[in-house]
Design an enzyme around this catalytic site. Structure first.
Site, PDB file in Angstrom:
ATOM      1  N   ASP A   1     -10.228  11.190 -43.343  1.00 48.24           N
ATOM      2  CA  ASP A   1      -9.970   9.748 -43.486  1.00 48.24           C
ATOM      3  C   ASP A   1     -11.291   9.044 -43.240  1.00 48.24           C
ATOM      4  O   ASP A   1     -11.743   8.938 -42.094  1.00 48.24           O
ATOM      5  CB  ASP A   1      -8.909   9.317 -42.464  1.00 48.24           C
ATOM      6  CG  ASP A   1      -8.584   7.831 -42.543  1.00 48.24           C
ATOM      7  OD1 ASP A   1      -9.328   7.069 -43.197  1.00 48.24           O
ATOM      8  OD2 ASP A   1      -7.581   7.419 -41.924  1.00 48.24           O
TER       9      ASP A   1
ATOM     10  N   HIS B   1      -6.239   8.966 -34.293  1.00 38.89           N
ATOM     11  CA  HIS B   1      -7.625   8.488 -34.236  1.00 38.89           C
ATOM     12  C   HIS B   1      -8.558   9.595 -33.740  1.00 38.89           C
ATOM     13  O   HIS B   1      -9.361   9.382 -32.826  1.00 38.89           O
ATOM     14  CB  HIS B   1      -7.746   7.225 -33.374  1.00 38.89           C
ATOM     15  CG  HIS B   1      -7.348   5.988 -34.116  1.00 38.89           C
ATOM     16  ND1 HIS B   1      -7.343   4.746 -33.559  1.00 38.89           N
ATOM     17  CD2 HIS B   1      -6.946   5.814 -35.401  1.00 38.89           C
ATOM     18  CE1 HIS B   1      -6.935   3.858 -34.458  1.00 38.89           C
ATOM     19  NE2 HIS B   1      -6.684   4.487 -35.588  1.00 38.89           N
TER      20      HIS B   1
ATOM     21  N   HIS C   1      -9.590  -2.895 -41.072  1.00 38.33           N
ATOM     22  CA  HIS C   1      -8.295  -3.525 -40.783  1.00 38.33           C
ATOM     23  C   HIS C   1      -8.551  -5.017 -40.940  1.00 38.33           C
ATOM     24  O   HIS C   1      -8.904  -5.715 -39.991  1.00 38.33           O
ATOM     25  CB  HIS C   1      -7.809  -3.161 -39.378  1.00 38.33           C
ATOM     26  CG  HIS C   1      -7.503  -1.687 -39.260  1.00 38.33           C
ATOM     27  ND1 HIS C   1      -7.556  -1.002 -38.080  1.00 38.33           N
ATOM     28  CD2 HIS C   1      -7.141  -0.778 -40.207  1.00 38.33           C
ATOM     29  CE1 HIS C   1      -7.234   0.269 -38.303  1.00 38.33           C
ATOM     30  NE2 HIS C   1      -6.992   0.425 -39.579  1.00 38.33           N
TER      31      HIS C   1
ATOM     32  N   TYR D   1       3.503  13.820 -39.495  1.00 40.61           N
ATOM     33  CA  TYR D   1       2.721  14.519 -38.462  1.00 40.61           C
ATOM     34  C   TYR D   1       3.678  15.279 -37.554  1.00 40.61           C
ATOM     35  O   TYR D   1       4.803  14.830 -37.328  1.00 40.61           O
ATOM     36  CB  TYR D   1       1.924  13.511 -37.611  1.00 40.61           C
ATOM     37  CG  TYR D   1       1.153  12.536 -38.469  1.00 40.61           C
ATOM     38  CD1 TYR D   1      -0.158  12.793 -38.849  1.00 40.61           C
ATOM     39  CD2 TYR D   1       1.769  11.373 -38.941  1.00 40.61           C
ATOM     40  CE1 TYR D   1      -0.830  11.908 -39.680  1.00 40.61           C
ATOM     41  CE2 TYR D   1       1.106  10.493 -39.764  1.00 40.61           C
ATOM     42  CZ  TYR D   1      -0.195  10.764 -40.140  1.00 40.61           C
ATOM     43  OH  TYR D   1      -0.856   9.899 -40.961  1.00 40.61           O
TER      44      TYR D   1
ATOM     45  N   ARG E   1      -1.678  13.027 -44.381  1.00 42.64           N
ATOM     46  CA  ARG E   1      -1.702  11.602 -44.739  1.00 42.64           C
ATOM     47  C   ARG E   1      -2.414  11.501 -46.085  1.00 42.64           C
ATOM     48  O   ARG E   1      -3.355  12.263 -46.346  1.00 42.64           O
ATOM     49  CB  ARG E   1      -2.438  10.779 -43.670  1.00 42.64           C
ATOM     50  CG  ARG E   1      -2.563   9.300 -44.041  1.00 42.64           C
ATOM     51  CD  ARG E   1      -2.958   8.392 -42.861  1.00 42.64           C
ATOM     52  NE  ARG E   1      -4.275   8.646 -42.314  1.00 42.64           N
ATOM     53  CZ  ARG E   1      -4.530   9.247 -41.168  1.00 42.64           C
ATOM     54  NH1 ARG E   1      -3.531   9.713 -40.434  1.00 42.64           N
ATOM     55  NH2 ARG E   1      -5.759   9.422 -40.748  1.00 42.64           N
TER      56      ARG E   1
ATOM     57  N   GLU F   1      -3.998   8.374 -48.506  1.00 46.84           N
ATOM     58  CA  GLU F   1      -4.284   6.932 -48.436  1.00 46.84           C
ATOM     59  C   GLU F   1      -5.100   6.482 -49.649  1.00 46.84           C
ATOM     60  O   GLU F   1      -6.168   7.024 -49.922  1.00 46.84           O
ATOM     61  CB  GLU F   1      -5.083   6.642 -47.151  1.00 46.84           C
ATOM     62  CG  GLU F   1      -5.503   5.196 -47.000  1.00 46.84           C
ATOM     63  CD  GLU F   1      -6.167   4.894 -45.661  1.00 46.84           C
ATOM     64  OE1 GLU F   1      -6.682   5.830 -45.006  1.00 46.84           O
ATOM     65  OE2 GLU F   1      -6.172   3.710 -45.272  1.00 46.84           O
TER      66      GLU F   1
ATOM     67  N   GLU G   1      -0.802   4.270 -47.028  1.00 45.22           N
ATOM     68  CA  GLU G   1      -1.168   5.512 -46.347  1.00 45.22           C
ATOM     69  C   GLU G   1      -0.024   6.120 -45.555  1.00 45.22           C
ATOM     70  O   GLU G   1      -0.079   6.204 -44.324  1.00 45.22           O
ATOM     71  CB  GLU G   1      -2.371   5.266 -45.430  1.00 45.22           C
ATOM     72  CG  GLU G   1      -2.263   4.056 -44.518  1.00 45.22           C
ATOM     73  CD  GLU G   1      -3.542   3.866 -43.689  1.00 45.22           C
ATOM     74  OE1 GLU G   1      -3.923   4.809 -42.993  1.00 45.22           O
ATOM     75  OE2 GLU G   1      -4.122   2.770 -43.749  1.00 45.22           O
TER      76      GLU G   1
ATOM     77  N   HIS H   1       2.912   5.509 -37.503  1.00 43.30           N
ATOM     78  CA  HIS H   1       1.968   4.404 -37.710  1.00 43.30           C
ATOM     79  C   HIS H   1       2.418   3.552 -38.895  1.00 43.30           C
ATOM     80  O   HIS H   1       3.409   3.875 -39.566  1.00 43.30           O
ATOM     81  CB  HIS H   1       0.535   4.933 -37.924  1.00 43.30           C
ATOM     82  CG  HIS H   1       0.372   5.814 -39.135  1.00 43.30           C
ATOM     83  ND1 HIS H   1       0.383   5.323 -40.420  1.00 43.30           N
ATOM     84  CD2 HIS H   1       0.214   7.165 -39.248  1.00 43.30           C
ATOM     85  CE1 HIS H   1       0.210   6.324 -41.276  1.00 43.30           C
ATOM     86  NE2 HIS H   1       0.119   7.456 -40.597  1.00 43.30           N
TER      87      HIS H   1
HETATM   88  N1  GLY Z   1      -8.973   4.833 -40.941  1.00 43.30           N
HETATM   89  C1  GLY Z   1      -8.235   3.790 -40.432  1.00 43.30           C
HETATM   90  C2  GLY Z   1      -7.042   3.541 -41.204  1.00 43.30           C
HETATM   91  O1  GLY Z   1      -6.731   4.260 -42.132  1.00 43.30           O
HETATM   92  O2  GLY Z   1      -6.363   2.583 -40.986  1.00 43.30           O
HETATM   93 MN    MN Z   2      -7.962   5.421 -43.301  1.00 45.21          MN
HETATM   94 MN    MN Z   3      -6.293   2.655 -43.519  1.00 45.62          MN
END
Ligand code: GLY
Ligand code: MN
Ligand code: MN
Length: 444
Positions: free
Chosen positions: A239, A222, A340, A379, A413, A415, A375, A329
């Site tokens: 992101d 984050h 989310h 890392y 990452r 996504e 995603e 994650h």
């Molecule tokens: N940017 C927040 C997530 O990818 O969950």
């Molecule tokens: Mn994201």
């Molecule tokens: Mn996301």
């Protein structure tokens, strides 16, 4: 379109019961005790049911008559001096078409008239507000949340159109950053290019704090400071997404700031991309998010084994949660009015208490009309890998020299945003992601 959402909600409550729904919309928020106003963002459930993007409104839904009461603030002339126009009741009525329009201070009067057996509220704070108005009201806070979650999880065609538009603009914004980024630029310069494209296309509200991380900052899940200078040779992880009519896009791309992947960067990147492609190919109704998560984790471990970063039997690597050292994650989450979004865990389904999957935000079978993110990421987080290198149970699966050499690498990452369809899926994200396509775009 919001009347369709109200109809969907009405259909979930028993027609004979004399109940009402009460929801207080969002207020304007200020920075501490100053007059700095944050951009107004309506509470998602209120927005879903009303399409009213104004502060200090409330709604009551009469479940028996299936009628919508909208409560709006009564503004005075002073308000007009500071904030502009004061709408008349007729203007509110014309714009939002409720069955009944009232001023906010009529809530008690209207509720007394409706005399409901139950007032369904979203949370304890709003339930207490109702109880304070009249101790005789019977309030309930679970059924409404469950019903709204049920409604919001499966998107209507109109909702999917908003998400397609958010994604169309996000595609443009990502490609603009990748085309224009050069070594030495600051992370916030990427954010500036990104934001400019969103705003030029009429999207004004970011869906979450964007992450613009160069080099090692990409390993901070984050990371929001977005103030470091990139260096030639860094990978850059971005992101970010904006909302269209409240509906979010949420992408990640990772690219080399100088436009060309090194061999090591390409190897790690390809391990993530192979996992993402494999998982996306598998998406169709009936598939479970937790199975996709484990599929991605396994594919990434196979990639890292090929690169000689991890060693040993893949089944054992999975059993011993070694994948969690690199992929800490969840694979993805529901996406919609909230980034989310609601509905990831149906009633009675709990998180799996196991490293590497306990942060997964959705655990259920996929159904047509759901929108999810996929995603995966790898890392190199010093705080995770340094202790693992000293742990005999874990380090036997690691190539210590390789892992040490990658501390400071950052992370990768990728996504995308995916709609589950009757016969598979639709990928809403079209920003390039194959290595050769990223390099070609950045060479332009
Ligand atoms: N940017 C927040 C997530 O990818 O969950
Ligand atoms: Mn994201
Ligand atoms: Mn996301």
């Amino acid at each position: 379109m919001h009347h369709l959402h109200r109809e969907k909600l009405f259909s979930l409550f028993d027609d004979d019961q004399n109940g009402v729904v009460f929801i207080q919309g969002a207020e304007t928020m200020y920075r501490y005790k100053t007059d700095y106003e944050f951009p107004f963002r309506q509470e998602s459930n209120f927005w879903y049911l009303t399409g009213v993007n104004e502060a200090d409104c409330a709604l009551v839904l009469d479940l028996k008559k299936e009628e919508y009461h909208l409560f709006v603030p009564e503004r005075d002339a002073q308000y007009a001096v500071w904030h502009g126009f004061v709408k008349t009741k007729e203007q509110y009525q014309e714009e939002y078409q409720p069955d009944h329009l009232h001023y906010q201070n009529d809530i008690l009067h209207i509720l007394n008239e409706l005399s409901p057996e139950t007032v369904y509220c979203l949370n304890d704070e709003q339930a207490e507000y109702i109880e304070d108005l009249n101790r005789g009201f019977n309030v309930e806070t679970e059924a409404l949340v469950d019903a709204l979650t049920y409604c919001r999880v499966i998107k209507t065609d109109w909702e999917l159109e908003q998400m397609r538009e958010a994604c169309r603009v996000n595609d443009l914004a990502y490609e603009a950053v990748m085309k224009n980024f050069k070594p030495g630029m600051y992370e916030y310069e990427a954010k500036a290019i990104f934001t400019k494209v969103q705003m030029e296309n009429g999207l004004l509200q970011d869906a979450y704090n964007g992450i613009f991380g160069t080099g090692n900052n990409a390993s901070v899940l984050h990371y929001v400071e977005n103030n470091s200078q990139s260096k030639d040779g860094d990978l850059f992880l971005m992101d970010a997404g904006f909302e269209c009519n409240g509906y979010a896009a949420d992408y990640t791309r990772t690219f080399p700031v100088n436009g060309t992947f090194t061999e090591t960067q390409a190897g790690i990147y390809q391990a993530v991309l192979d996992a993402q492609n494999k998982v996306i190919d598998a998406i169709k109704p009936g598939v479970k998010m937790e199975d996709l998560h484990m599929m991605a984790a396994r594919a990434m471990m196979e990639g890292l084994k090929k690169l000689d970063v991890v060693r040993g039997d893949i089944d054992e690597i999975m059993e011993k949660d070694i994948f969690a050292l690199f992929f800490p994650h969840g694979l993805g989450h529901f996406l919609g009015l909230d980034t989310h979004d609601v509905g990831g865990y149906p009633k009675g389904v709990d998180r799996i208490d196991r490293p590497g999957i306990k942060f997964l935000r959705a655990r259920r079978e996929l159904l047509p009309g759901m929108v999810i993110t996929i995603e995966p990421g790898i890392y190199f987080v010093p705080a995770v890998l340094e202790p693992a290198l000293d742990n005999a149970e874990q380090n036997k699966y690691l190539n210590p020299d390789k892992v040490r050499s990658l501390i400071g690498f950052g992370g990768v990452r990728i996504e995308d945003n995916i709609v589950v369809t009757e016969d598979g899926h639709e990928n809403l994200t079209s920003v390039v992601k194959e290595i050769k396509d990223i390099e070609a775009l950045m060479a332009d």
